[in-house]
Design an enzyme around this catalytic site. Structure first.
Site, PDB file in Angstrom:
ATOM      1  N   ASP A  92      31.777  40.762  30.391  1.00 46.38           N
ATOM      2  CA  ASP A  92      31.754  39.357  29.993  1.00 46.38           C
ATOM      3  C   ASP A  92      31.425  39.287  28.505  1.00 46.38           C
ATOM      4  OD1 ASP A  92      29.036  39.727  29.754  1.00 46.38           O
ATOM      5  OD2 ASP A  92      28.507  38.492  31.475  1.00 46.38           O
ATOM      6  N   ASP A 271      32.378  38.091  40.667  1.00 46.30           N
ATOM      7  CA  ASP A 271      31.204  38.912  40.368  1.00 46.30           C
ATOM      8  C   ASP A 271      29.974  38.078  40.615  1.00 46.30           C
ATOM      9  OD1 ASP A 271      29.520  38.350  37.586  1.00 46.30           O
ATOM     10  OD2 ASP A 271      31.483  37.397  37.611  1.00 46.30           O
TER      11      ASP A 271
END
Length: 376
Positions: A92, A271
Site C-alpha cells: 500500500d 487484505d
C-alpha cells in the site's frame, strides 16, 4: 501484469479470475495476509508458504520506509529477498497510515508531513517520493498515493480530498514513468477510488480511475467505521463502473462475512489485519462460527481446535490446550491462533472461487453468512 476473467456467477457479480505477474499466478478471489513490516505477525515464512499458502501477501510502505528503511531494502535486493518470499507482494502507499496519524500529520497539495510513531522524527510523503519508495521496496503491485478520509466525513471535505487524490494519482503516473524498475521484474500501479460514503463522489471517482486505464484498480476509504450496509452500497456503486476486465481490490476488508458479501459484489482482492490481530486476542474464525478460546467452556474440551481445519495446528492441538496457552500468556497460543485464522481465510476465498466456478456460489454464500456469524 495480466488478468484473465474465467467465470462470473449468474446470480451475483462474483468472479473467478487469474492474475499473472513475474512472481507467479494469483487465483482470485484472493485474501492477502498482511505482512506490515516484512513479516506476517507470529508466522514463519515456511509456515506461511507451506501451510497457509497464499499467492500474494501485503507489505506497508509507511512502516518499511521508517524501518528497516529503504536503503537497507535496496541493499538486500528488495523486499522479496529481504524476507525470503518468492511469491507476489503488494504494497500500500502509506495513505491509510498517514490518515491514522491524524494528530501528527499535515496534509497539503504538495504531500503530507508526518511525525514518525517510532522516534518522533518528521518526514514527508509526496506522490513522487512514494513511487520511488515503492520502486525500492520492489513489490509486484504498488498503490497510488491517496488520502483516506475518516468516517463520518463532511461532504465538502470528501469532495476536496477526492479531487486531490485524483491529482496525486496523475503525479504518481507521470513520476513512475521516470523511475526505473530496480530488480529485473515489472511492477504494476493500482489507482484508488475515494469519495467517502457519498454515492455521487464514489461514482465520479470510479469514472476518473477507470479513465486512467490502469492494469488493476482499488477501492479505498471503506472499512473505516461506516456501517457494513454503507460499505456494500459504495462497493456496488464502484463495481458498476470499474472495468470488468481488470482486477478490483477492496482495501482493508475485513470480516469473513464482509469478504463474502463483497465477493458477491464483484471484488477480487482483499487484505485485513483481522485474522492475526483477532487471533492474538483469542478469537478464532471457523466455518461454523466464532470461537473465543479464552472462555472457560473450553477448559476441558480436548477436541481438535477445528475438525474442519485447513492447517496442521487445527488437528494437532486441542481447544483445552490452546485455552491453557492463552491463560498462561504463552506466545505459542497466539502463533497457533494466527496460523489457524489465516488458514481459514485462505480456505474461505478458495472455496468461494470453487463455488463460483461450479455455479453454486449464491446459495453457498447465503448459507455461509448465516453460519459465520454464530458464536460457539
Amino acid at each position: 501484469m495480466e488478468f484473465e476473467l474465467l467465470h462470473t456467477d449468474v446470480n451475483s457479480r462474483a468472479r473467478a479470475g487469474k492474475i499473472t505477474t513475474d512472481h507467479g499466478v494469483i487465483e482470485t478471489p484472493i485474501f492477502m495476509p498482511v505482512g506490515t513490516v516484512a513479516t506476517v505477525k507470529g508466522v514463519h515464512q515456511r509456515e506461511l508458504q507451506q501451510e497457509i499458502n497464499p499467492d500474494i501477501i501485503l507489505g506497508n510502505t509507511y512502516h518499511l520506509y521508517l524501518r528497516p528503511k529503504t536503503e537497507i531494502l535496496k541493499q538486500a535486493g528488495g523486499l522479496h529477498k529481504f524476507m525470503n518470499w518468492d511469491r507476489n507482494i503488494l504494497t500500500d502507499s502509506g495513505g491509510f497510515q498517514v490518515y491514522s496519524l491524524s494528530a501528527n500529520r499535515k496534509i497539503k497539495e504538495e504531500g503530507v508531513k508526518f511525525k514518525s510513531h517510532i522516534d518522533g522524527s518528521y518526514h514527508f510523503f509526496s506522490p513522487e517520493n512514494v513511487m520511488e519508495i515503492q520502486r525500492t521496496i520492489g513489490a509486484d503491485i504498488i498503490m497510488a498515493f491517496d488520502e483516506c478520509t475518516p468516517y463520518p466525513c463532511d461532504y465538502k471535505y470528501a469532495r476536496r480530498s477526492m479531487h486531490m487524490t485524483h491529482r496525486w494519482l496523475d503525479r504518481c503516473v507521470e513520476h513512475l514513468k521516470k523511475t526505473p524498475e530496480l530488480y529485473g521484474y515489472s511492477q504494476t500501479l493500482f489507482p484508488i477510488v475515494q469519495g467517502s460514503t457519498y454515492k455521487d463522489l464514489r461514482k465520479q471517482s470510479a469514472e476518473y480511475i477507470a479513465g486512467v486505464g490502469a492494469e488493476g484498480n482499488a477501492i479505498g476509504g471503506l472499512s473505516v467505521g461506516e456501517p457494513a450496509e454503507e460499505m456494500y452500497a459504495m462497493t456496488e456503486v464502484v463495481t458498476d463502473i470499474l472495468p470488468v476486465d481488470k482486477p478490483r481490490y477492496l482495501m482493508g476488508v475485513g470480516t469473513p462475512i464482509n469478504i463474502l458479501e463483497n465477493i458477491a459484489l464483484g471484488i477480487d482482492m482483499f487484505d485485513c489485519v483481522m485474522p492475526t490481530r483477532n487471533a492474538r486476542n483469542g478469537m478464532l474464525f471457523t466455518a461454523n462460527g466464532i470461537i473465543n478460546i479464552k472462555n472457560k467452556k473450553w477448559v476441558a474440551d480436548f477436541s481438535p481446535i477445528d475438525e474442519m481445519g485447513h492447517t496442521w495446528v487445527d488437528t494437532e492441538y486441542s481447544k483445552a490446550y490452546l485455552r491453557h496457552l492463552f491463560a498462561a500468556n504463552e506466545s505459542l497460543g497466539k502463533q497457533i491462533a494466527s496460523i489457524h485464522n489465516l488458514g481459514f481465510y485462505m480456505w474461505l476465498v478458495r472455496e468461494a472461487r470453487q463455488q463460483i466456478l461450479s455455479g453454486t456460489f449464491y446459495d453457498w454464500k447465503a448459507k455461509m453468512v448465516k453460519q459465520l456469524g454464530e458464536r460457539l
